[in-house]
Design a protein around this motif. Structure first.
Motif, short mmCIF file in Angstrom:
data_model
loop_
_atom_site.label_atom_id
_atom_site.label_comp_id
_atom_site.label_asym_id
_atom_site.label_seq_id
_atom_site.Cartn_x
_atom_site.Cartn_y
_atom_site.Cartn_z
N ASP A 240 41.56 -8.93 70.49
CA ASP A 240 40.73 -9.36 69.25
C ASP A 240 40.86 -8.19 68.22
O ASP A 240 40.30 -8.13 67.22
CB ASP A 240 39.23 -9.56 69.41
CG ASP A 240 39.27 -10.99 70.17
OD1 ASP A 240 40.15 -11.93 69.90
OD2 ASP A 240 38.42 -11.19 71.22
N SER A 241 41.53 -7.15 68.44
CA SER A 241 41.51 -5.92 67.55
C SER A 241 42.53 -5.81 66.40
O SER A 241 43.39 -6.77 66.66
CB SER A 241 41.95 -4.42 68.47
OG SER A 241 43.46 -4.50 68.66
N ALA A 242 42.19 -5.16 65.58
CA ALA A 242 42.90 -5.11 64.26
C ALA A 242 44.31 -4.52 64.63
O ALA A 242 45.48 -4.93 64.03
CB ALA A 242 42.27 -4.40 62.93
N ASP A 243 44.49 -3.69 65.31
CA ASP A 243 45.64 -3.03 65.81
C ASP A 243 46.61 -4.02 66.31
O ASP A 243 47.78 -3.85 66.26
CB ASP A 243 45.32 -1.80 66.52
CG ASP A 243 45.02 -0.53 65.68
OD1 ASP A 243 45.08 -0.59 64.34
OD2 ASP A 243 44.48 0.52 66.23
N TYR A 244 46.18 -4.67 67.35
CA TYR A 244 46.93 -5.70 68.08
C TYR A 244 47.50 -6.69 66.98
O TYR A 244 48.73 -7.17 67.02
CB TYR A 244 46.19 -6.50 68.91
CG TYR A 244 47.02 -7.60 69.80
CD1 TYR A 244 47.94 -7.20 70.56
CD2 TYR A 244 46.73 -8.77 69.56
CE1 TYR A 244 48.65 -8.21 71.26
CE2 TYR A 244 47.44 -9.85 70.12
CZ TYR A 244 48.50 -9.70 70.90
OH TYR A 244 49.14 -10.44 71.46
N ALA A 245 46.56 -7.09 66.22
CA ALA A 245 47.29 -8.08 65.15
C ALA A 245 48.25 -7.57 64.12
O ALA A 245 49.47 -8.10 63.94
CB ALA A 245 46.13 -8.64 64.07
N GLU A 246 48.02 -6.39 63.86
CA GLU A 246 48.99 -5.55 63.08
C GLU A 246 50.23 -5.33 64.05
O GLU A 246 51.55 -5.33 63.31
CB GLU A 246 48.48 -4.18 62.46
CG GLU A 246 49.65 -3.05 62.03
CD GLU A 246 50.18 -3.89 60.66
OE1 GLU A 246 51.10 -3.22 60.18
OE2 GLU A 246 49.85 -4.93 60.23
N VAL A 260 45.12 1.20 62.01
CA VAL A 260 44.17 1.53 61.52
C VAL A 260 43.10 2.16 62.64
O VAL A 260 41.99 2.79 62.30
CB VAL A 260 43.36 0.53 60.73
CG1 VAL A 260 43.90 0.41 59.39
CG2 VAL A 260 42.72 -0.66 61.51
N ARG A 262 41.58 0.60 65.29
CA ARG A 262 40.35 -0.19 65.66
C ARG A 262 40.85 -1.62 65.86
O ARG A 262 41.98 -2.03 65.30
CB ARG A 262 39.13 -0.11 64.35
CG ARG A 262 39.33 -0.81 63.28
CD ARG A 262 38.50 -0.64 62.19
NE ARG A 262 38.63 -1.17 60.88
CZ ARG A 262 39.04 -0.41 60.03
NH1 ARG A 262 39.41 0.74 60.05
NH2 ARG A 262 39.14 -1.12 58.71
#
Length: 262
Positions: A240-246, A260, A262
């Motif tokens: 659910d992290s922003a880094d995984y999505a990125e 970023v 997080r």
């Protein structure tokens, strides 16, 4: 806090903490402990994504400055256990529990608590001329600052005992061969190697790295089934992290990710 015994800088996500008592081989006194505690608090508060720990001059850290605790106030006997509880225990736990990568750049001798301070970091990069010495036996003491815990886990019981009861100097090359440290490099390359690694971590998915180190350190106390459960829970959080999505978006678009932390 004004720093008289350390140097501290935080630039572009890279925190650098330098033990700065070169005339004493950066051995610890009470004031240095207080300054390091303050600096470690700043690492978290000011948004660092990696910490580099090193020493000024020709040594990394010679451990405890014995002159600083030779005589307690009033001349009474010094309680070494109290010194551990007040200073070294929070120091080692503070380093180990930082939710970001911690690099020890060992530029010279790391002796006694100084050796175990380096081993409390996540990755140890040592100059070829550096060495590690468990000097406690020369004073009739046991390896402290986590020494009796980390040594057998890194190099096995036989080598841990040899290092602890003989107090012989272990070269950086031998330490790398034994798996005590991550890497040994030529003296002239230490700064550049550490700088490149720090820059890499500063641009990395910090939350994932933090959870990785937590998972690996906690695995020593878990069964395989417990660790599989731990991995499941961490992947659920990180998914659910922003880094995984990125990371996924960058992979699909065939571009470099911009994490970023997080």
């Amino acid at each position: 806090m004004t720093y008289d015994n350390i140097l501290f800088d935080l630039t572009a996500g890279i925190a650098r903490l330098t033990l700065n008592r070169p005339d004493k081989l950066n051995s610890f006194n009470t004031a240095m402990h207080a300054e390091v505690r303050d600096a470690l608090g700043r690492v978290l508060r000011e948004g660092a994504r990696v910490l580099v720990l090193t020493g000024a001059g020709r040594g990394f850290c010679a451990g405890q400055d014995l002159a600083d605790r030779a005589v307690a106030p009033g001349g009474e006997r010094v309680d070494l256990g109290e010194s551990i509880e007040r200073n070294y225990k929070p120091l080692i736990l503070g380093l180990r529990n930082l939710p970001l990568p911690v690099i020890a750049a060992v530029n010279g001798v790391a002796a006694g608590a100084g050796a175990n301070l380096a081993l409390a970091c996540d990755l140890v990069i040592a100059a070829k001329s550096a060495s590690f010495v468990q000097a406690f036996c020369r004073l009739g003491l046991v390896p402290d600052s986590g020494g009796t815990w980390v040594l057998p886990r890194l190099v096995g019981t036989a080598r841990a005992l040899g290092l602890a009861v003989l107090g012989e100097k272990l070269s950086a090359e031998q330490a790398a061969q034994w798996g005590l440290i991550w890497r040994c490099v030529e003296d002239a390359e230490l700064s550049s190697v550490v700088d490149q690694l720090a820059a890499r971590f500063a641009a990395a998915p910090t939350l994932g790295l933090a959870r990785t180190k937590q998972a690996i350190y906690s695995s020593w106390n878990h069964t395989l089934e417990q660790q599989l459960d731990r991995e499941r829970d961490l992947q659920r959080e990180l998914g659910d992290s922003a880094d995984y999505a990125e990371g996924v978006a960058a992979f699909m678009a065939k571009r470099d990710p911009k994490f970023v932390g997080r």
